[in-house]
Write a protein that holds these residues in place. Structure first.
Motif, PDB file in Angstrom:
ATOM      1  N   VAL A  69       0.891  -1.218   0.019  1.00 22.20           N
ATOM      2  CA  VAL A  69      -0.079  -0.066   0.028  1.00 22.20           C
ATOM      3  C   VAL A  69       0.999   1.189   0.012  1.00 22.20           C
ATOM      4  CG1 VAL A  69      -1.866   1.320   1.390  1.00 22.20           C
ATOM      5  CG2 VAL A  69      -1.753  -1.123   1.200  1.00 22.20           C
ATOM      6  N   GLY A  70       0.569   2.420  -0.972  1.00 20.73           N
ATOM      7  CA  GLY A  70       1.389   3.098  -0.979  1.00 20.73           C
ATOM      8  C   GLY A  70       0.559   4.358  -0.027  1.00 20.73           C
ATOM      9  N   VAL A  71       1.537   5.019   0.687  1.00 25.38           N
ATOM     10  CA  VAL A  71       1.046   6.238   1.473  1.00 25.38           C
ATOM     11  C   VAL A  71       1.331   7.553   1.454  1.00 25.38           C
ATOM     12  CG1 VAL A  71       0.872   6.953   4.155  1.00 25.38           C
ATOM     13  CG2 VAL A  71       0.700   4.444   3.451  1.00 25.38           C
ATOM     14  N   VAL A  72       0.442   8.539   1.199  1.00 24.36           N
ATOM     15  CA  VAL A  72       0.817   9.946   0.928  1.00 24.36           C
ATOM     16  C   VAL A  72       0.468  10.876   2.047  1.00 24.36           C
ATOM     17  CG1 VAL A  72      -1.152  10.134  -0.846  1.00 24.36           C
ATOM     18  CG2 VAL A  72       0.985  11.634  -0.963  1.00 24.36           C
ATOM     19  N   THR A  73       0.837  11.857   2.241  1.00 24.02           N
ATOM     20  CA  THR A  73       0.317  12.749   3.190  1.00 24.02           C
ATOM     21  C   THR A  73       0.448  14.456   2.678  1.00 24.02           C
ATOM     22  OG1 THR A  73       0.224  13.731   5.496  1.00 24.02           O
ATOM     23  CG2 THR A  73       2.307  13.287   4.464  1.00 24.02           C
ATOM     24  N   VAL A  97      -3.936   2.948  -2.239  1.00 18.03           N
ATOM     25  CA  VAL A  97      -3.111   3.939  -1.826  1.00 18.03           C
ATOM     26  C   VAL A  97      -3.866   4.639  -0.629  1.00 18.03           C
ATOM     27  CG1 VAL A  97      -2.319   6.376  -2.234  1.00 18.03           C
ATOM     28  CG2 VAL A  97      -1.908   4.575  -3.740  1.00 18.03           C
ATOM     29  N   VAL A  98      -3.158   4.860   0.559  1.00 14.39           N
ATOM     30  CA  VAL A  98      -3.822   5.636   1.745  1.00 14.39           C
ATOM     31  C   VAL A  98      -3.326   7.208   1.651  1.00 14.39           C
ATOM     32  CG1 VAL A  98      -4.199   5.623   4.091  1.00 14.39           C
ATOM     33  CG2 VAL A  98      -4.374   3.536   3.053  1.00 14.39           C
ATOM     34  N   ALA A  99      -4.133   8.017   1.689  1.00  8.54           N
ATOM     35  CA  ALA A  99      -3.813   9.434   1.911  1.00  8.54           C
ATOM     36  C   ALA A  99      -4.375   9.726   3.356  1.00  8.54           C
ATOM     37  CB  ALA A  99      -4.666  10.461   0.827  1.00  8.54           C
ATOM     38  N   ILE A 100      -3.417  10.482   4.150  1.00  4.97           N
ATOM     39  CA  ILE A 100      -3.650  10.956   5.256  1.00  4.97           C
ATOM     40  C   ILE A 100      -3.508  12.532   5.035  1.00  4.97           C
ATOM     41  CG2 ILE A 100      -2.836  11.482   7.837  1.00  4.97           C
ATOM     42  CD1 ILE A 100      -1.635   8.370   7.357  1.00  4.97           C
ATOM     43  N   VAL A 101      -4.571  13.285   4.918  1.00  2.00           N
ATOM     44  CA  VAL A 101      -4.734  14.655   4.895  1.00  2.00           C
ATOM     45  C   VAL A 101      -5.262  15.468   5.978  1.00  2.00           C
ATOM     46  CG1 VAL A 101      -5.849  16.286   3.193  1.00  2.00           C
ATOM     47  CG2 VAL A 101      -5.663  13.966   2.389  1.00  2.00           C
TER      48      VAL A 101
END
Length: 595
Positions: A69-73, A97-101
């Protein structure tokens, strides 16, 4: 000691999910999260991109090259908006993908505060499977767990929105009670095996057919052996989608190459003349290059039931993992000799290989871009990784590059977004720093995003066990694919104000960054340039001055039809004569007797 905060809980949860790095760009909306990443001492690495869009592409690339899983913030407001392009890339190519915003504090939401936008609405389409605003510290572990489980189960992007005040709140002690849900960071995939009656029906259809074609997509990533076994048993030819290209050995005599507008003439022949089509893990949108509806009976294998019958009228669907479905199907197939069809397919493959070589040898001004990629064959290291940008370079990758078995190659396949190759390549290199990386990109994509991310390459390369990161830039001062699309689809001449690009010294810029720059204007020096790049002790930018007039001709028979529209557009151009001559040369190659 610093009080443990919700952000520390987030970092710990990421570690529990096996996350090694988070891609992003900082801002005040995620200051709490950044502080926790610093306190974690590198347990979860933060990778700073030059822009939130490329950070999202890095997360997609990480997922594609690792299978994880790719993670972006990002921060709220503009940072969140910038994530959308990369997240749509993940959605359309089915990548987890999981985005933490970040978001403004809860106390000001609804006040039209600075950088306040409705993030739940912003992300509701791209993260349709899961988007959640955290409204209490106790929610955080549960929401993160659900985001990761959903991303993995649906192969899609998910978004977790964490207001600033929650990030900095004290970490809660959770106990199971009314209104509190305690979860665990765990997930297990369902064992998907197609129903036996569906396998029987698929085998009966294929056994009764004489001219079988396989169309193989990225869903066959772990089924390369099973694909070949079924093709051998059926005497079938194998075509791939663009995303499926790395998973079929194109040196096989019955592997016809990539299908579609940028595909091979052998693939067009296979799909245009088969009487049965077996689609394996592909959702390729080039529907006009499938067999005409009614011309072929079809079976489709896909892990996602929603995609079965999505592109072509399918009689039998096998919902399941590609490897297990093919193995089950193989046990029920009759091993019959289909000598005439297989011989026909192999003849077309041989003909295509001659045609590809002829095209790469066409004299150009100054360098034929097809030859740039062809010269990479035999020189690409067997443990390399490849990233490809969007534009005319995709045609040359699809048609000219024969990937060694096991070499991954990825691009923005369905969204087809320019600017993906450098962030993809960086993610691949960070995941596998001991493997060389080759990125193929046009000058348009490099000017859009690649030049900025070369700064990231320059910043990080000394940390890599193998420093080889080779960027090949096709510099033709033109948005070539769009130019040829205008000629082909609209019969319109080139519009210089729209298509012309300012010249940029890519090799010289690489030297300014402390990298190696190689500029090539002579096609006879291409092989030497590739060899220098793979022998270098640092990343290399190979800038090749390529000819924008080399035609992007679809495979025949569509190519013959589209050529007339191209001629119409070229006839309206003051300087279209040379491009028209090259188009005639390409057409003459197709029509040679004996090919």
């Amino acid at each position: 000691m610093t009080e443990r905060t919700v952000s520390d809980v987030i970092v710990d949860r990421l570690g529990a999910w096996g996350v090694e790095r988070v891609f992003g760009y900082s801002g005040d909306g995620i200051n709490g999260f950044m502080g926790a990443l610093r306190r974690a001492g590198g347990r979860v690495e933060f990778v700073q991109a030059r822009h939130e869009e490329t950070a999202a592409f890095m997360a997609v690339g990480h997922a594609k090259y690792t299978g994880g899983v790719g993670v972006v913030t990002s921060t709220q407001g503009p940072g969140a908006v910038h994530l959308l392009n990369g997240l749509y890339d993940a959605k359309l190519d089915s990548v987890p993908v999981v985005a933490i915003v970040g978001q403004q504090s809860r106390t000001v939401l609804g006040s039209a505060y600075m950088q306040e936008i409705d993030l739940s609405n912003l992300f509701k389409d791209v993260a349709s499977q899961f988007v959640q605003l955290v409204s209490a510290p106790e929610q955080v572990p549960m929401v993160l767990d659900r985001a990761f489980r959903t991303a993995k189960a649906t192969s899609s992007p998910c978004v977790v929105i964490v207001p600033h005040d929650i990030q900095s709140a004290p970490a809660p002690e959770l106990e199971q009670q009314h209104g509190i849900v305690v979860t665990a960071p765990s997930w297990s995939s369902a064992a998907k095996t197609p129903r036996e009656q569906d396998v029987d029906a698929a085998a009966a259809l294929l056994n009764s057919s004489e001219r079988v074609a396989l169309l193989v997509g990225q869903g066959a990533r772990h089924a390369a052996r099973e694909v070949v076994a079924v093709a051998e048993k059926l005497g079938a030819g194998i075509a791939t989608s663009l995303l499926g290209k790395p998973y079929v050995d194109e040196t096989l005599p019955f592997a016809v190459g990539t299908m579609g507008h940028l595909g091979t003439t052998a693939s067009a022949h296979l799909l245009g003349n088969c009487d049965a089509l077996l689609i394996v893990g592909s959702n390729d949108p080039w529907t006009e290059f499938y067999p005409p509806p009614g011309a072929a009976r079809a079976v489709q294998i896909d892990i996602d039931e929603k995609k079965i019958g999505n592109r072509y009228p399918v009689e039998v669907g096998l919902a399941g993992d590609a490897a297990s479905a093919l193995a089950a199907l193989d046990s029920k197939l009759e091993h019959r000799t289909r000598r005439e069809w297989r011989a026909d397919v192999e003849h077309e493959v041989s003909r295509w290989r001659i045609l590809a070589a002829d095209r790469a040898a066409v004299p150009a001004s100054p360098v034929n871009p097809e030859r740039v990629v062809r010269e990479l064959n035999g020189r690409l290291p067997g443990n390399a990784q490849v990233s490809v940008d969007v534009g005319s370079c995709v045609y040359w990758y699809a048609r000219q590059l024969v990937l060694p078995p096991g070499v991954p190659a990825h691009l923005s396949g369905t969204l087809a977004s320019m600017g993906c190759s450098l962030p993809y390549g960086l993610a691949a290199k960070l995941a596998h720093p001991d493997r060389p990386l080759v990125a193929l990109a046009g000058d348009g994509a490099m000017q859009m995003a690649g030049v900025a991310e070369l700064a990231t390459v320059a910043h990080r390369w000394r940390q890599w066990r193998d420093p080889r990161f080779v960027v090949c830039v096709f510099n033709n001062r033109e948005l070539t694919e769009v130019t040829w699309e205008q000629r082909e689809s609209e019969g319109e001449p080139r519009f210089a104000a729209s298509q012309e690009l300012p010249d940029f010294p890519f090799a010289g810029y690489a030297e300014l960054l402390g990298l190696t720059g190689i500029r090539v204007e002579d096609p006879e020096l291409l092989g030497d340039a590739w060899e220098q790049a793979f022998a270098a002790d640092r990343p290399v930018v190979i800038e090749v001055l390529t000819d924008p007039e080399i035609p992007l001709l679809p495979p025949f028979p569509a190519g013959k039809e589209k050529a007339e529209s191209m001629r119409k557009g070229l006839a309206a151009e003051d300087d279209g004569g040379r491009a028209a001559g090259l188009l005639d040369t390409y057409l003459s190659h197709e029509e040679r007797p004996g090919q």
